[in-house]
Design a protein around this motif. Structure first.
Motif, PDB file in Angstrom:
ATOM      1  N   PRO A 138     -10.931  -9.972  11.577  1.00  0.00           N
ATOM      2  CA  PRO A 138     -11.869  -9.247  12.509  1.00  0.00           C
ATOM      3  C   PRO A 138     -11.190  -8.814  13.710  1.00  0.00           C
ATOM      4  CG  PRO A 138     -13.193 -11.463  11.853  1.00  0.00           C
ATOM      5  CD  PRO A 138     -11.597 -11.349  11.619  1.00  0.00           C
ATOM      6  N   ALA A 139     -10.636  -9.365  14.469  1.00  0.00           N
ATOM      7  CA  ALA A 139      -9.385  -8.949  15.516  1.00  0.00           C
ATOM      8  C   ALA A 139      -9.150  -7.939  15.390  1.00  0.00           C
ATOM      9  CB  ALA A 139      -9.048 -10.340  16.348  1.00  0.00           C
ATOM     10  N   GLU A 142     -11.023  -5.211  14.213  1.00  0.00           N
ATOM     11  CA  GLU A 142     -11.892  -3.861  15.935  1.00  0.00           C
ATOM     12  C   GLU A 142     -10.187  -3.115  16.580  1.00  0.00           C
ATOM     13  OE1 GLU A 142     -14.277  -5.819  19.731  1.00  0.00           O
ATOM     14  OE2 GLU A 142     -13.457  -7.554  18.378  1.00  0.00           O
ATOM     15  N   ALA A 145      -9.947  -0.071  15.097  1.00  0.00           N
ATOM     16  CA  ALA A 145     -10.807   0.580  14.752  1.00  0.00           C
ATOM     17  C   ALA A 145     -10.776   1.407  16.591  1.00  0.00           C
ATOM     18  CB  ALA A 145     -11.979   0.591  14.753  1.00  0.00           C
ATOM     19  N   HIS A 146     -10.851   0.420  17.603  1.00  0.00           N
ATOM     20  CA  HIS A 146     -10.341   0.953  18.584  1.00  0.00           C
ATOM     21  C   HIS A 146      -9.122   1.708  18.638  1.00  0.00           C
ATOM     22  CE1 HIS A 146     -10.683   1.694  22.804  1.00  0.00           C
ATOM     23  NE2 HIS A 146      -8.979   0.436  23.093  1.00  0.00           N
ATOM     24  N   GLU A 158     -15.222   6.312   9.386  1.00  0.00           N
ATOM     25  CA  GLU A 158     -15.508   5.003   9.822  1.00  0.00           C
ATOM     26  C   GLU A 158     -13.944   3.634   9.446  1.00  0.00           C
ATOM     27  OE1 GLU A 158     -18.782   1.937   9.809  1.00  0.00           O
ATOM     28  OE2 GLU A 158     -19.074   2.683  11.311  1.00  0.00           O
ATOM     29  N   ALA A 160     -14.304   0.817   9.596  1.00  0.00           N
ATOM     30  CA  ALA A 160     -13.950  -0.658   8.935  1.00  0.00           C
ATOM     31  C   ALA A 160     -14.520  -0.094   6.898  1.00  0.00           C
ATOM     32  CB  ALA A 160     -15.154  -1.023   9.492  1.00  0.00           C
ATOM     33  N   GLN A 267     -17.232  -7.898   9.216  1.00  0.00           N
ATOM     34  CA  GLN A 267     -17.172  -7.173  10.206  1.00  0.00           C
ATOM     35  C   GLN A 267     -18.078  -5.885  11.092  1.00  0.00           C
ATOM     36  OE1 GLN A 267     -13.806  -7.870  11.441  1.00  0.00           O
ATOM     37  NE2 GLN A 267     -14.197  -9.218   9.760  1.00  0.00           N
ATOM     38  N   SER A 268     -18.217  -5.750  12.289  1.00  0.00           N
ATOM     39  CA  SER A 268     -19.475  -5.351  12.681  1.00  0.00           C
ATOM     40  C   SER A 268     -18.927  -3.351  12.091  1.00  0.00           C
ATOM     41  CB  SER A 268     -19.424  -5.403  13.824  1.00  0.00           C
ATOM     42  OG  SER A 268     -18.310  -4.853  14.973  1.00  0.00           O
ATOM     43  N   SER A 269     -19.190  -2.665  12.370  1.00  0.00           N
ATOM     44  CA  SER A 269     -19.603  -1.041  11.785  1.00  0.00           C
ATOM     45  C   SER A 269     -19.801  -0.109  13.060  1.00  0.00           C
ATOM     46  CB  SER A 269     -19.735  -0.480  10.327  1.00  0.00           C
ATOM     47  OG  SER A 269     -19.853  -2.049   9.336  1.00  0.00           O
ATOM     48  N   ASP A 270     -19.743  -0.516  14.334  1.00  0.00           N
ATOM     49  CA  ASP A 270     -20.019  -0.586  15.667  1.00  0.00           C
ATOM     50  C   ASP A 270     -19.114   0.740  16.543  1.00  0.00           C
ATOM     51  OD1 ASP A 270     -18.989  -2.769  16.124  1.00  0.00           O
ATOM     52  OD2 ASP A 270     -19.928  -2.191  17.677  1.00  0.00           O
ATOM     53  N   SER A 271     -17.750   0.637  15.709  1.00  0.00           N
ATOM     54  CA  SER A 271     -16.980   1.560  16.074  1.00  0.00           C
ATOM     55  C   SER A 271     -17.395   3.193  16.080  1.00  0.00           C
ATOM     56  CB  SER A 271     -15.893   1.797  14.874  1.00  0.00           C
ATOM     57  OG  SER A 271     -15.814   1.513  13.934  1.00  0.00           O
TER      58      SER A 271
END
Length: 276
Positions: A138-139, A142, A145-146, A158, A160, A267-271
């Motif tokens: 996950p790290a 993230e 993505a950044h 995107e 992720a 995993q989050s998909s907020d990127s």
């Protein structure tokens, strides 16, 4: 050492048809100069012609720069210049294709995968290796993505989701019944570049390394270098060894089959979008 470097530079110039007029003028001068010293072996009009030709080359090269920037631009470009030689042509008759990218989603689309299947993996002595970011970290996802999504003015994908797509595609490809060897793995962080190596151990060897940089208008704006053993005897093996090191460190699927989907679901998909 300096002589060897000079000879390599001259060889590269001839291979890429650079500075030919300067070498021609130098060759003529080298032949005529000792003959002119000896005596009347060379007519005066020929000596003047050679002298004027040399002066013309000097004036021309001072007026029209032909130095390092243009030579460098032959090696560097954006993705549009990379697509100037399609993968179908790059991988025609290839036996080794090595790919590293954080998601490799653009390299693993259906068209490119079909080229790998038909042009490369149809041969028993072929090897295709693909490395992407570890979907269970996950790290790393993230941060990638950044790095890749948030650095674009006009994102299209995107990260992720792109990685999820590639992981599924790699799983499908691993089940193909092909003559060649297909292998893949996962790396635990993004080193800031993508790499495609073709036939590293053959005379036709070539590679493309793309730098992600800090900010781009789009993914197509990223700078890449295209190298062969002829263009750089130093940096071509350097980048091949970079892939070797990544492959050695990569987590192979036989130790990670079960966590693929589970890791990606976490995993989050907020990127904001981008992708690689």
């Amino acid at each position: 050492m300096h002589l060897n470097r000079t000879l390599r530079h001259i060889k590269a110039d001839f291979l890429h048809l650079r500075n030919i007029e300067a070498y021609a003028a130098a060759a003529v001068a080298a032949v005529l100069a000792p003959l002119a010293i000896i005596g009347d072996l060379v007519p005066v009009n020929v000596q003047w012609a050679a002298l004027l030709a040399g002066v013309a080359v000097i004036v021309y090269r001072s007026a029209v720069p032909l130095g390092s920037p243009s030579q460098f631009d032959e090696l560097a470009g954006d993705r549009d210049s990379f697509h100037g030689l399609p993968l179908r042509e790059r991988w025609h008759n290839a036996r080794e294709v090595w790919i590293f990218a954080p998601s490799a989603v653009n390299l693993l689309n259906s068209q490119h995968c079909d080229i790998l299947r038909r042009e490369v993996l149809s041969h028993a002595d072929s090897v295709v290796r693909v490395i992407v970011l570890d979907p269970t970290n996950p790290a790393a996802i993230e941060l990638a993505a950044h790095q890749l999504d948030d650095s674009l003015d006009y994102p299209m994908q995107e990260f992720a989701e792109s990685l999820r797509t590639s992981v599924r595609q790699l799983g499908l490809m691993s089940k193909w019944q092909v003559a060649g060897s297909f292998e893949y793995g996962f790396i635990d962080y993004n080193p800031g570049f993508s790499l495609v190596v073709t036939d590293a151990s053959r005379r036709s060897a070539s590679l493309v390394v793309e730098f992600h940089a800090f900010h781009n208008e789009t993914t197509h704006s990223r700078m890449h270098l295209e190298l062969t053993p002829n263009t750089s005897e130093r940096w071509f093996p350097y980048w091949v060894s970079q892939f070797d090191h990544i492959w050695e460190r990569a987590r192979k699927p036989e130790t990670a089959d079960s966590p693929f989907a589970e890791g990606m679901r976490d995993q989050s998909s907020d990127s904001t979008t981008g992708g690689d």
